[in-house]
Structures are given as structure tokens and as C-alpha cells.
Design an enzyme around this catalytic site. Sequence first.
Site, PDB file in Angstrom:
ATOM      1  N   TYR A 149      42.060  47.876  44.971  1.00 50.60           N
ATOM      2  CA  TYR A 149      42.340  47.915  46.402  1.00 50.60           C
ATOM      3  C   TYR A 149      43.633  47.161  46.713  1.00 50.60           C
ATOM      4  CZ  TYR A 149      37.358  49.183  46.537  1.00 50.60           C
ATOM      5  OH  TYR A 149      36.134  49.764  46.320  1.00 50.60           O
ATOM      6  N   HIS A 171      33.864  50.260  37.544  1.00 49.09           N
ATOM      7  CA  HIS A 171      34.454  50.987  38.660  1.00 49.09           C
ATOM      8  C   HIS A 171      34.925  52.378  38.228  1.00 49.09           C
ATOM      9  CE1 HIS A 171      37.338  50.622  42.392  1.00 49.09           C
ATOM     10  NE2 HIS A 171      36.340  51.455  42.593  1.00 49.09           N
TER      11      HIS A 171
END
Length: 338
Positions: free
Chosen positions: A59, A143
Amino acid sequence: MPQSRRRTLGRSGVPVTALSLGTAPLGNLYTPVAPEQAAATVDAAWDAGIRAFDTAPHYGLGLAERRLGDALRDRPRAAYVVSTKVGRLLRPGGPGGDDLAHGFAVPATHHRVWDFSADGVRRSIEESLHRLGLDRIDIAYLHDPDDHAEQAFGEAYPALERLRAEGVVGAIGAGMNQTAMLARFLRDTDVDAVLLAGRYTLLDPSGLAEVLPEAAARHRSVVIGGVFNSGLLADPRPGATYDYAPAERPVLDRALRMKAVAERHDVPLRAAALHFPFGHPAVATVLVGARSPAEATDATALLPRPVPPALWTDLRKEGLLPDHVPVPSPVPGPGVGG
């Protein structure tokens, strides 16, 4: 449900509040967020009772982790939990320009390297601890290991198990936008939780086929992300996005019909969407992203708001919600947290 509702993730002992704050927007997802606004967003979530915060190196090339760490710096460490993710290492020497090709309005000073090796997992955790300014991670997820299954199961997962045993992380799991591999994690490993994004929503309850029953049967937890399917269920209108692309007309029409049903019961559709996952007992928390204090406050205000049973009944009558999909019990919605 009591307003102080919290659940532990699986058998880990790691508690989460009913709502968790997702920090991808604070990593400048699509558009920049000022540092002051990012800090104020975390403050607003905290003031409303949220004590679970989710982030990832991906992010904003580490920006979300740094901003979250800064915002939590003066909070009592025992009072909150932080989840982050492994699988993408950040390395200096990006292509220059911006990172919008990956969805983030930040300078592309680094590049991402997929790495689900055991060493890569340890390096990722160490680097996240540095960016966050913490001495431990409460929850670590693999992830998006979609294209790295062999390494994820053979190397990355055992590395997370060892880190959990060492106390470096409290709970472990995997976070994905698909159901098949998450169901495999639940069947074949000792994960505490899985993060299922976009696949257990009013528009797409497909997680009910495998993931949620597997979790319930094994006393594991499911964290639900993408409850608005990237925007459509928050504000259905032409041009709204569904799973990060413009919604096709049939999906938009379905969302608009859901909105009409909700409004007949004086309930915003986004409130019904936020409540919906709590109908299944395996769901521990719903993860909601926010890029401003107003967005954080809106989500936390919607959760305690009662959703009448007749709303779910009418969705079923109109063919908008399958009969076999569970819905929340007919009591006031869960509180945000303690």
C-alpha cells in the site's frame, strides 16, 4: 450483540473489534491523502472504538505502514492490534514517475519483488516492523499468493508458523480475493484466520461455498474485506466501480434494486452491506478502508444501526439474496469495539 463485541482470531488469543480500519487509502490509493488527513482518519477510527488496523507493504510502497505507525505511536501498545502482509518486498530503484500502475499516487522510488521464500517472509516482517515502529506484528497474512502456491505453502507458510512460535507475530493467515486457495489454507495448514476480500458481500456471497464452512468447522476466523465491492454497494450509480472496474449494467441494476429495498426500510444500502457478513458465525471482523475522518466516522456510525429483519426478507423475495445465505440476527447490530 453487545456494543463491546470482540472476537479472537481462531485459537490465537488475538482480539479484534467488529470493525477494522483498512489503510490502503492512507497509502494514497488512486489519489493523494495529506499526512494530516491520514493521521486524523486513524484518530477518528480510534475515537469511535476501532482497535484493529490492517496494512501492507504494497500500500503506497510502504507509505500506509509508516503513516499507521506514526498515528499509533503514542497509543498504549496493548490496546490495539495491527495486521500486515508478506509476499512483496520493497526494493530501491523504482522506474521513476508515479506508482499509479499499481494503484497508488506515490513516487515510484521502489519496486516490488514477489518473494514467498522463508527468508523473504522474515525480511518482510523485519522491514514492516521498522516502518511501523513496532516490536511485534499481531497478525501476518500471506498477501495474494495466487501465482505462487507452491512456494507459499512450502516455504512462506512454515516461516510464518515459526515466527508465530517465536512470538514475533501473534496470528497468521492468508489474504486473497479468491476462495479456492483460502479454503486450501484452512484445510491444509494451521492458520488462525483468512482475509477474504470481495467474496462475501451482498453482491457476491461465493465465500459461503467453501471458505466460511471450512473456517467454522475448524474453529478458525474469517476477516471480511471489500464489503462494498470497491464502491458499488456504497453508492450504486452509473460509473461506480465493482471489483475495481466500472460496474457492468446487470450488476449495477442488481445493486440499484438492493438500494431500493434498503431505502424502503429507511436503511442506507451501505449499512446493510456492512451488517451482512455478521450473519455467519465464522466472521470475526469486517475490514473497511477510509481516507478521511468523515469516512471512518460514517462506517462506525452505521454498524450499531439496527437493520430490520424485513429488509433481508424482502431481498430474498425479490431474488436478490439466496435463501441459503445466512443473515444477521434480528437484534441491533454489533458495536464497533470496546
